[in-house]
Design an enzyme around this catalytic site. Structure first.
Site, PDB file in Angstrom:
ATOM      1  N   PRO A   1       0.769  -1.129  -0.027  1.00 19.81           N
ATOM      2  CA  PRO A   1       0.147  -0.100   0.080  1.00 19.81           C
ATOM      3  C   PRO A   1       0.759   1.347   0.067  1.00 19.81           C
ATOM      4  O   PRO A   1       1.766   1.412   0.730  1.00 19.81           O
ATOM      5  CB  PRO A   1      -0.813  -0.068   1.408  1.00 19.81           C
ATOM      6  N   GLU A   2       0.426   2.105  -0.947  1.00 25.61           N
ATOM      7  CA  GLU A   2       1.314   3.217  -0.958  1.00 25.61           C
ATOM      8  C   GLU A   2       0.359   4.469  -0.459  1.00 25.61           C
ATOM      9  O   GLU A   2      -0.578   4.283   0.278  1.00 25.61           O
ATOM     10  CB  GLU A   2       1.679   3.646  -2.516  1.00 25.61           C
TER      11      GLU A   2
ATOM     12  N   ARG B   1      22.544  15.285  -9.069  1.00 24.88           N
ATOM     13  CA  ARG B   1      22.272  13.846  -8.928  1.00 24.88           C
ATOM     14  C   ARG B   1      22.654  12.937 -10.042  1.00 24.88           C
ATOM     15  O   ARG B   1      21.941  13.461 -11.112  1.00 24.88           O
ATOM     16  CB  ARG B   1      21.405  13.674  -8.179  1.00 24.88           C
TER      17      ARG B   1
END
Length: 273
Positions: free
Chosen positions: A2-3, A152
């Site tokens: 579950p997010e 990055r």
């Protein structure tokens, strides 16, 4: 797992079913379920009233006043309304009964947990203390992402999955966000333009909001506390659609591995170069 949309849905369901009600019985199956022993789990919850619920990242917070329950479902866990009391077992990891007869089972917490913390110590929890800003917070802005991505070399997907950078995003929604933004998941974060970052920011909020409105995404184990499936899977553009036509351009959706995760992309809508 579950997010954010699924955790939000379950937290709201628990509030609807048990908010304002006193716990009359509580039990945990064994020591693996919580950070306190089963006897202490019951002692600290019985007699307390559920004052509210919330979410931090993918964790569900249950406010009982003198104690806060921190529930992390991880992969297989669920929260379900039961017809009546049952003793916890290996499947029903923890069970709470509230006045008026509402019974909630926190099931299959084999990798997850239902931990209890004093209200003032929630921010020190090992998971919560490492979380980045919530996608719906003021702190989560396009400017914040630009700073986080700046210089990055890591893939943009890998960084969006990093819970210390932004809390609550997982594999499903990162794929959908990057498709909506027209950004390839393998792009080095430091190469993104200001426009691309703004599109990622806007898509993150838009897609998470829509997925929450549809009560999450169900493929296998996820159901809400009423046992119902989410419906956002009906609106997915690329996730779990490998080999099918892109709904925008008709090209074949491709599956690959990015940041160690199965990743879905439209090569035409999300060019790498």
């Amino acid at each position: 797992m579950p997010e954010l949309p699924e955790a939000t849905t379950i937290a709201r369901d628990v509030a609807a079913l048990a908010g304002g009600r006193r716990v009359v019985r509580a039990a945990a199956f064994d020591e693996s379920v919580s950070n306190v022993a089963p006897g202490e789990f019951a002692r600290r919850l019985e007699g307390e009233t559920l004052r509210g619920t919330g979410r931090r990242g993918k964790a569900i917070l249950l406010d009982f006043g003198s104690v806060v329950g921190i529930v992390h479902l991880v992969i297989s866990g669920r929260v379900l309304r039961l017809e009546g009391w049952r003793e916890p077992d290996r499947i029903h990891s923890a069970v709470l009964e509230f006045e008026g007869g509402a019974v909630l089972a926190f099931t299959r917490l084999w990798l997850g947990y239902f931990e209890l913390y004093p209200p003032g110590e929630v921010e020190n929890h090992r998971l919560i203390s490492r979380l980045g800003p919530d996608p719906f917070s003021e702190e989560f802005s396009a400017a914040y992402l630009a700073e986080a991505f700046g210089g990055r070399r890591a893939s943009v997907k890998g960084l969006l999955l990093d819970q210390s950078l932004v809390a609550g995003l997982g594999n499903i929604y990162v794929d959908e966000v990057l498709f909506a933004a027209g950004v390839h998941p393998m792009r080095r974060a430091g190469t993104l333009s200001a426009g691309e970052i703004e599109r990622i920011h806007a898509a993150t909020r838009r897609i998470l909001r829509r997925a929450t409105e549809l009560r999450g995404t169900t493929f296998d184990s996820y159901h809400d506390a009423f046992g119902e499936r989410g419906r956002f899977q009906e609106e997915l553009k690329v996730f779990a659609r490998a080999g099918l036509a892109c709904p925008e351009c008709g090209s074949e959706v491709v599956k690959m591995r990015v940041a160690g995760r199965g990743t879905h992309v439209c090569p035409r809508c999300q060019p790498l170069n």
